[in-house]
Design a protein around this motif. Structure first.
Motif, mmCIF file in Angstrom:
data_model
loop_
_atom_site.group_PDB
_atom_site.id
_atom_site.type_symbol
_atom_site.label_atom_id
_atom_site.label_comp_id
_atom_site.label_asym_id
_atom_site.label_seq_id
_atom_site.Cartn_x
_atom_site.Cartn_y
_atom_site.Cartn_z
ATOM 1 N N GLU A 428 -12.295 -19.545 -94.244
ATOM 2 C CA GLU A 428 -13.452 -19.852 -95.087
ATOM 3 C C GLU A 428 -14.770 -19.714 -94.332
ATOM 4 O OE1 GLU A 428 -13.333 -22.690 -98.182
ATOM 5 O OE2 GLU A 428 -11.258 -23.246 -97.773
ATOM 6 N N GLU A 429 -14.717 -19.137 -93.164
ATOM 7 C CA GLU A 429 -15.922 -18.905 -92.357
ATOM 8 C C GLU A 429 -16.352 -17.446 -92.455
ATOM 9 O OE1 GLU A 429 -17.291 -18.975 -87.644
ATOM 10 O OE2 GLU A 429 -15.427 -19.943 -88.274
ATOM 11 N N PHE A 430 -17.653 -17.215 -92.566
ATOM 12 C CA PHE A 430 -18.199 -15.857 -92.571
ATOM 13 C C PHE A 430 -18.187 -15.330 -91.146
ATOM 14 C CE2 PHE A 430 -21.694 -12.757 -92.383
ATOM 15 C CZ PHE A 430 -21.349 -11.943 -93.444
ATOM 16 N N LYS A 431 -17.291 -14.389 -90.873
ATOM 17 C CA LYS A 431 -17.071 -13.919 -89.511
ATOM 18 C C LYS A 431 -16.741 -12.422 -89.532
ATOM 19 C CE LYS A 431 -14.279 -15.032 -85.409
ATOM 20 N NZ LYS A 431 -13.126 -15.849 -84.919
ATOM 21 N N PRO A 432 -17.739 -11.550 -89.503
ATOM 22 C CA PRO A 432 -17.498 -10.099 -89.568
ATOM 23 C C PRO A 432 -16.584 -9.588 -88.465
ATOM 24 C CG PRO A 432 -19.829 -10.579 -89.905
ATOM 25 C CD PRO A 432 -19.183 -11.863 -89.474
ATOM 26 N N GLU A 433 -16.572 -10.262 -87.318
ATOM 27 C CA GLU A 433 -15.767 -9.808 -86.185
ATOM 28 C C GLU A 433 -14.268 -9.802 -86.489
ATOM 29 O OE1 GLU A 433 -19.715 -10.702 -84.905
ATOM 30 O OE2 GLU A 433 -18.262 -11.933 -86.014
ATOM 31 N N ARG A 434 -13.841 -10.522 -87.533
ATOM 32 C CA ARG A 434 -12.410 -10.546 -87.847
ATOM 33 C C ARG A 434 -11.909 -9.147 -88.234
ATOM 34 N NH1 ARG A 434 -11.092 -14.614 -90.593
ATOM 35 N NH2 ARG A 434 -13.113 -15.579 -91.040
ATOM 36 N N TRP A 435 -12.832 -8.256 -88.629
ATOM 37 C CA TRP A 435 -12.439 -6.905 -89.044
ATOM 38 C C TRP A 435 -12.289 -5.955 -87.871
ATOM 39 C CZ3 TRP A 435 -10.935 -6.010 -93.963
ATOM 40 C CH2 TRP A 435 -11.230 -6.998 -94.888
ATOM 41 N N ASP A 436 -12.646 -6.396 -86.681
ATOM 42 C CA ASP A 436 -12.479 -5.586 -85.473
ATOM 43 C C ASP A 436 -11.027 -5.671 -85.045
ATOM 44 O OD1 ASP A 436 -12.487 -4.366 -83.000
ATOM 45 O OD2 ASP A 436 -14.249 -5.442 -82.251
ATOM 46 N N THR A 437 -10.294 -4.574 -85.145
ATOM 47 C CA THR A 437 -8.853 -4.596 -84.866
ATOM 48 C C THR A 437 -8.554 -4.818 -83.391
ATOM 49 O OG1 THR A 437 -8.858 -2.172 -84.731
ATOM 50 C CG2 THR A 437 -8.252 -3.161 -86.844
ATOM 51 N N THR A 438 -9.546 -4.717 -82.512
ATOM 52 C CA THR A 438 -9.300 -5.038 -81.100
ATOM 53 C C THR A 438 -9.189 -6.544 -80.897
ATOM 54 O OG1 THR A 438 -11.675 -5.118 -80.575
ATOM 55 C CG2 THR A 438 -10.554 -2.982 -80.350
ATOM 56 N N ASN A 439 -9.693 -7.329 -81.865
ATOM 57 C CA ASN A 439 -9.621 -8.787 -81.782
ATOM 58 C C ASN A 439 -8.441 -9.361 -82.559
ATOM 59 O OD1 ASN A 439 -11.985 -8.802 -80.295
ATOM 60 N ND2 ASN A 439 -13.283 -8.973 -82.116
ATOM 61 N N HIS A 440 -7.887 -8.576 -83.482
ATOM 62 C CA HIS A 440 -6.813 -9.071 -84.329
ATOM 63 C C HIS A 440 -5.700 -8.041 -84.392
ATOM 64 C CE1 HIS A 440 -9.187 -12.443 -85.973
ATOM 65 N NE2 HIS A 440 -10.198 -11.617 -85.837
#
Length: 521
Positions: A428-440
């Motif tokens: 529920e947090e606005f976090k654009p970095e979640r779309w970076d596949t190097t992080n997930h």
């Protein structure tokens, strides 16, 4: 009066007992189970109160969070005089929209919307829908959606409106809706309705300049509010328009239809006389291209009204929610600005359909706002026959369930998009970095857990058009403005959602923007 109330209660109780007995028989015959059932009081009166309370208090889809937590991702939710099947499970959504597409219909959507929007692509089904889609698909070719000169023209007017506030707080949502109306009517009709121009003139003190653009936009907004109410009332949709708001409903329908009909008549006349505006290969006009395929004025009018909702409201609402998030997290605004300037510089020369898709952080930001604030957060389907859905039954909710003919189903992508199973504990947090596949691990948003533009055969035709327009406007905005601030007076309040066909902020999004060299405090 008491006797009447008792009689009505007994009637509905008996009716409900007979319905449930029949459902139990059909369910047993199918061999599949049922999902959990919420305890909503006699005949589902608590469910009705919850639904009406959420609408009156402008709570929006967030009000459904507690029931999903208590009853699971798929459950039956009695709402007098019926019961809804509610799901946020992506496997069920996939079945409804794709793999079992022919098992489900819109229910009363056509009856609720047609007095306003006619028989366009969003209101019809079956062969009529197939014909509409075939008619409209060529109009959203890459060649047309990549023409950004019109968007730039209206962005310049948008920026003038922002600058006129001279560092004061203002409602940027109001500007986005005006800008999107201008861009959409330019693309669809060949000329803008001029909402931004009227805002500029009104800001300068000339109230008499508030002419047809603002009136049309107000009528268009009001139509959507009323038809959304008609959908909420389901089989009793006629109450809105035939009993309540009767004169207003007729007046706003006449206004928007007469407005578009004027452009249709103009396009057909140009076609008949092969006027220069019709034959000019350098001037693309959606309506004029559509008039090459059909000369039926009703078809042309209805399709334009349907596309206008998609072209205007989805873009404006999404950009407004984005500013709402960025103003609360200015470090993301600054990170986005840095990425945009690195990729595009400070001018428009390097901005194109292709280059917008290649700016990674811009894509992350757009994906994240579409995830957290889908403009159509909850949608409805009705089972056309006794059928099943793949998940919701059994002790763990992972077994198929029986779905009887006539069952209403609400699928809530708002909560699918916030499911911690797919998006993590910070869902529920606005976090654009979640779309970076190097992080997930693994690509996000590739399955049915991410559906900002619907899915299956009825996936949005204008998806790339909307993404291109939003990407361009956002890029230009962060090129022109170096800082953002939020009006705490508005945003310290509980969040209100405006109930309409699409979801927007109930109080507007009040921010201020500054250009390079000035600071927003």
């Amino acid at each position: 009066m008491l006797e009447i109330l008792i009689g009505v209660t007994l009637f509905f109780t008996l009716w409900r007992v007979l319905v449930l007995a029949d459902l139990k028989r059909r369910q047993k015959k199918s061999g599949y189970g049922y999902p959990p059932i919420a305890s909503n009081g006699l005949l589902g009166w608590r469910g009705l109160v919850h639904q009406l309370s959420g609408f009156v208090k402008d709570i929006g889809p967030a009000g459904w969070g507690a029931q999903f937590k208590e009853h699971g991702k798929t459950h039956l939710y009695p709402v007098f005089p019926t019961q809804l099947l509610v799901t946020r499970d992506p496997d069920n959504v996939k079945a409804i929209l794709a793999t079992q597409f022919k098992d489900f219909s819109f229910g009363i959507r056509k009856e609720a919307l047609c007095p306003s929007l006619g028989y366009g692509i969003f209101t019809v089904e079956g062969s009529s829908w197939s014909h509409s889609r075939a008619l409209l698909r060529p109009q959203f070719s890459r060649e047309q959606i990549s023409r950004l000169d019109s968007v730039e023209h209206h962005f310049q007017e948008f920026a003038q409106c922002v600058d006129n506030f001279k560092g004061e707080y203002f409602d940027i949502q109001k500007l986005f809706f005006a800008q999107s109306m201008d861009t959409s009517t330019d693309f669809l009709l060949g000329e803008s309705v001029g909402c931004l121009k009227e805002l500029l003139e009104t800001r300068d003190g000339d109230e008499s300049s508030k002419k047809f653009g603002a009136n049309f936009q107000h009528a268009f907004d009001r139509v959507q509010r009323l038809v959304a109410l008609r959908v909420v009332f389901q089989e009793n949709y006629w109450i809105i328009g035939d009993v309540f708001f009767r004169n207003e409903f007729r007046q706003v329908n006449e206004l928007i239809q007469k407005f578009v009909q004027g452009y249709v008549d103009k396009a057909l006349k140009a076609r008949a006389h092969k006027a220069p505006i019709y034959t000019n290969p350098d001037k693309y006009i959606f309506l004029y291209e559509l008039a090459r395929d059909t000369t039926n004025p009703r078809v042309l009018r209805d399709q334009v009204l349907n596309i206008l909702i998609a072209g205007r409201d989805t873009t404006a609402a999404t950009l407004s929610w984005l500013m709402f998030e960025l103003a609360q997290k200015p470090h993301i605004f600054h990170k986005l600005r840095k990425a945009v300037i690195e990729d595009f510089g400070t001018t428009i020369e390097n901005i194109s359909f292709e280059s917008l898709k290649q700016c990674e952080y811009l894509r992350y930001v757009l994906n994240e706002v579409l995830r957290l604030h889908p403009v159509v957060p909850i949608n409805l389907r009705v089972a056309l026959k006794d059928t099943t859905l793949p998940r919701g039954g059994g002790p763990n909710g992972d077994e198929p369930i029986f779905v009887p003919k006539g069952q209403k189903i609400n699928y809530a992508v708002y909560w699918t998009h916030r499911d911690e199973q797919y998006w993590g504990e910070d869902a529920e947090e606005f976090k654009p970095e979640r779309w970076d596949t190097t992080n997930h691990p693994g690509p996000l948003g590739k399955g049915w857990e991410f559906l900002p533009f619907n899915g299956g055969p009825r996936i949005c035709l204008g998806q790339q058009f909307a993404l291109t327009e939003m990407g361009y406007i956002l890029t230009r905005l962060v090129q022109e403005y170096s800082d953002i601030g939020i009006d705490e007076e508005y945003h310290d309040r509980p969040l209100r959602v405006r109930h309409s066909i699409t979801m927007s902020h109930g109080d507007g999004v009040h921010v201020r923007l500054s250009r390079e060299g000035t600071v927003v405090s």
